[in-house]
Enzyme design. Structure first.
Site, short mmCIF file in Angstrom:
data_model
loop_
_atom_site.label_atom_id
_atom_site.label_comp_id
_atom_site.label_asym_id
_atom_site.label_seq_id
_atom_site.Cartn_x
_atom_site.Cartn_y
_atom_site.Cartn_z
N PRO A 75 -20.14 23.90 27.23
CA PRO A 75 -19.75 22.43 27.65
C PRO A 75 -18.45 22.58 28.17
O PRO A 75 -17.44 21.28 27.42
CB PRO A 75 -20.83 21.47 28.24
CG PRO A 75 -21.37 22.04 27.07
CD PRO A 75 -20.76 23.17 26.60
N ASP A 91 -15.71 20.44 22.98
CA ASP A 91 -17.40 20.85 23.31
C ASP A 91 -18.19 19.68 24.14
O ASP A 91 -18.24 18.64 22.86
CB ASP A 91 -17.51 21.44 22.41
CG ASP A 91 -19.10 22.07 22.18
OD1 ASP A 91 -20.17 21.56 23.77
OD2 ASP A 91 -19.46 23.31 21.95
N HIS A 92 -18.70 19.23 24.81
CA HIS A 92 -19.39 18.04 24.96
C HIS A 92 -20.46 17.52 24.40
O HIS A 92 -20.87 17.51 24.29
CB HIS A 92 -19.61 17.64 27.16
CG HIS A 92 -19.39 15.85 27.46
ND1 HIS A 92 -19.64 15.40 26.08
CD2 HIS A 92 -19.05 15.90 28.17
CE1 HIS A 92 -19.41 14.43 26.91
NE2 HIS A 92 -19.19 14.27 27.82
N ARG A 93 -21.28 19.03 24.21
CA ARG A 93 -22.33 19.21 23.07
C ARG A 93 -21.77 18.41 21.82
O ARG A 93 -22.62 17.73 21.07
CB ARG A 93 -22.68 19.89 22.71
CG ARG A 93 -23.28 21.25 23.94
CD ARG A 93 -23.62 22.82 23.35
NE ARG A 93 -22.44 22.68 22.87
CZ ARG A 93 -22.26 24.71 22.71
NH1 ARG A 93 -23.43 25.29 22.87
NH2 ARG A 93 -21.54 25.26 22.26
#
Ligand code: CAO
Length: 430
Positions: free
Chosen positions: A227, A402-404
Site C-alpha cells: 500500500p 509502505d503504509h503497513r
C-alpha cells in the site's frame, strides 16, 4: 463444568445486514480461541469472526447467505468454563473484497515452491483462508475457488495442499474477471482489452527485453502488494550547489564527477539513522531493522531499469560514492551488472534530476519499505515574511513509503530531515 454460550457477531463498524459467505466449522468441532468461525462480506470488506474462547460447537444458528449485524447469534459453543451466557467475538482484521489483504512479501522457500505474491494478493479469499494458505504454502493465485462467485474457500486450499489441485486461475497479470459485484467499489475488473491495432494503422511488434520482463514482474508485484503513499517535499540546495561545483573543480584531475546524487545518498543515510523503520523490511508480523546502510539507485539502461546497490554508504566519502556509482551505472548500461551488485539494498533513490520533471510517485523496491524520488532542481521564489522574495535553488523530493510500516507523520518528518541535511550538510554530523 461445561457451559453453552451464544457467540454473537461483534462490532463490525458501520456495517449491518452483512451476508455470511463462509462457515468454517460444523456441529461437534472443537475450536480454539481465535479460530475463525464464519466469514462475513460487506460491499467493502471481508471479515472473519473468530472464536472468543475454546470449546465445542453445539449448534450453528446461521447458514450461508444469512444476513447478520452486530449482536446476531452465530452459534452456540460449549466451553469448559462457566462464563456469561453470551460472548461477542472480536473481529479479525478485514480484507477488502476486491483486492484482499496483501500478504507480507516473503520468500516461499519454506513451502518448497515460489508464491506469486501479486496473484496471491489479488486472489478472491478471506483472511482465514489466506492465513491457511500461508501455513500450507499454497499459492492462492493458482487456485480456482469453488465458493460463490469463484471465492476460494478452506476446502479448496486443503484439497490443493493434499495434491487434489484445482484448475489454475488466470494470473494477476492477465485479466482476471473479478466476481460479480466483488470488484473495486462494486465495479468488476474487465479482461485486458484485446485489440487488433493493425485495423487502425501500421504497427510493429517488439519483444520486451529480459531485463524489462524481470523488472516488470517486480514492479507489478510491488505495486499490487504494497500500500504505497507518496509524500512530496523540497530541499533548498542553494548553498550545496556551489559547493558541489567547487568540489568538482578541485577534483578535476581525479576524473571523478560528482552530481547531486552522491550527496543525496549521504543525506539518505543520515536520515535513515534518525528514522530506522525506513531502513527495514517486513517479515511476517515483524520488522527487521538493518544496522547497515546499502543504498540502491535506479539506473536507466538501454535494456530497462536496473537498481545497482552501493554498500556501506555511511563509511564512504562523497567522491568514493560518485566513483562507484559511475562504475556501477556503466556496468548496468553495458549489461554487465552481477546479481550481488543489485542485492542487499536497504533504501533506494530514483533520480530523474538529469532529465526533468517536478514530482513523481516511485514504486518501492521490495522488500525495502521506502524509496526517494528526486527530480530536476529549479529556481523558486521564496519569501520568509510575504514581503521580500529571494530565489532559492529547489530540489523536488517524492518519498514513497509502505503504509503497513510507516505513518504519514513519520514520512513527512523523514522528508523534512532529508531536506534539512541537503540544505546544510553539517547536519550529517548530528
Ligand atoms: N537537478 C538538476 N540537475 C541534475 C540533477 C538534479 N536533481 N541531477 C543530476 N543533474 C544533472 C547532473 O549534474 C548532470 O549535469 P551535467 O551534465 O551538467 O554535468 C546531468 O544532470 C546528468 O546527470 P546524470 O544523470 O548523468 O548523473 P546522476 O548522478 O544524477 O544520475 C544515474 C546517475 C545513473 C542515476 C542516471 O544517469 C539515471 O540513470 N537516471 C535515471 C533513473 C531512472 O530511470 N529513474 C526512474 C525510475 S522509476 O521508473
Amino acid at each position: 463444568m461445561s457451559n453453552a454460550i451464544d457467540i454473537k457477531v461483534p462490532d463490525i463498524g458501520d456495517f449491518s445486514d452483512v451476508p455470511v459467505i463462509e462457515i468454517f466449522v460444523k456441529v461437534g468441532d472443537t475450536v480454539k480461541a481465535e479460530d475463525p468461525l464464519v466469514s462475513l462480506e460487506s460491499d467493502k470488506a471481508t471479515m472473519d469472526v473468530p472464536a472468543p474462547l475454546s470449546g465445542v460447537v453445539q449448534a450453528i444458528t446461521v447458514k450461508l447467505g444469512d444476513k447478520v449485524s452486530e449482536g446476531s447469534v452465530i452459534l452456540s459453543l460449549a466451553t469448559g468454563d462457566a462464563p456469561a451466557a453470551t460472548a461477542a467475538a472480536a473481529p479479525a482484521a478485514p480484507a477488502t473484497a476486491a483486492a484482499p489483504t496483501a500478504a507480507p512479501v516473503r520468500d516461499a522457500a519454506s513451502t518448497g515452491s515460489a508464491i506469486d505474491e501479486a496473484a496471491f494478493a489479488l486472489a478472491y479469499a478471506g483472511p482465514a483462508v489466506r492465513k491457511l494458505a500461508r501455513e500450507l504454502g499454497v499459492d492462492l493465485g493458482k487456485l480456482k475457488g469453488s465458493g460463490e462467485h469463484g471465492r476460494i474457500v478452506r476446502a479448496d486450499v486443503e484439497s490443493f495442499a493434499k495434491g487434489g489441485g484445482a484448475a489454475a486461475a488466470p494470473t494477476a497479470g492477465k485479466a482476471t474477471p473479478a466476481p460479480a459485484g466483488g470488484g473495486v467499489g462494486g465495479i468488476d475488473l474487465l479482461p485486458w482489452p484485446k485489440v487488433d491495432f493493425a485495423k487502425f494503422g501500421p504497427t510493429e511488434r517488439k519483444e520486451l527485453s529480459r531485463i524489462k520482463k524481470i523488472s516488470a514482474a517486480n514492479l507489478h508485484r510491488n505495486w499490487v502488494v504494497i500500500p504505497h503513499v507518496t509524500t512530496h517535499d523540497e530541499a533548498d540546495i542553494t548553498d550545496l550547489e556551489p559547493f558541489r561545483v567547487q568540489m568538482n573543480k578541485e577534483l578535476e584531475k581525479s576524473g571523478v564527477k560528482i552530481s547531486m546524487l552522491p550527496f543525496m545518498m549521504k543525506a539518505a543515510v543520515a536520515t535513515l539513522k534518525k528514522f530506522p523503520e525506513f531502513n527495514a523490511s517486513l517479515d511476517g508480523d515483524a520488522l527487521v531493522l538493518k544496522n547497515y546502510w546499502h543504498i540502491g539507485f535506479a539506473a536507466d539502461t538501454p535494456n530497462g531499469l536496473m537498481v545497482p546497490v552501493i554498500r556501506d554508504v555511511d563509511k564512504k566519502t562523497v567522491p568514493d560514492i560518485a566513483k562507484e556509482m559511475g562504475e556501477l551505472a556503466k556496468s548496468a548500461r553495458d549489461g554487465k551488472l552481477k546479481p550481488d551488485q543489485m542485492s542487499g539494498g536497504t533504501f533506494t533513490i530514483s533520480s530523474l534530476g538529469g532529465i526533468g520533471g517536478i514530482y513523481f510517485t516511485p514504486i518501492i523496491n521490495a522488500p525495502e519499505v521506502a524509496i526517494m524520488g528526486v527530480c530536476k532542481s529549479y529556481w523558486k521564489q521564496h519569501s520568509a515574511d510575504g514581503k521580500s522574495y529571494t530565489s532559492r535553488l529547489t530540489l523536488p523530493l517524492s518519498l514513497s513509503w509502505d503504509h503497513r510500516v510507516i505513518d504519514g507523520a513519520a514520512a513527512a518528518r523523514f522528508n523534512v530531515h532529508f531536506a534539512n541535511v541537503l540544505a546544510d550538510l553539517r547536519r550529517v554530523l548530528f
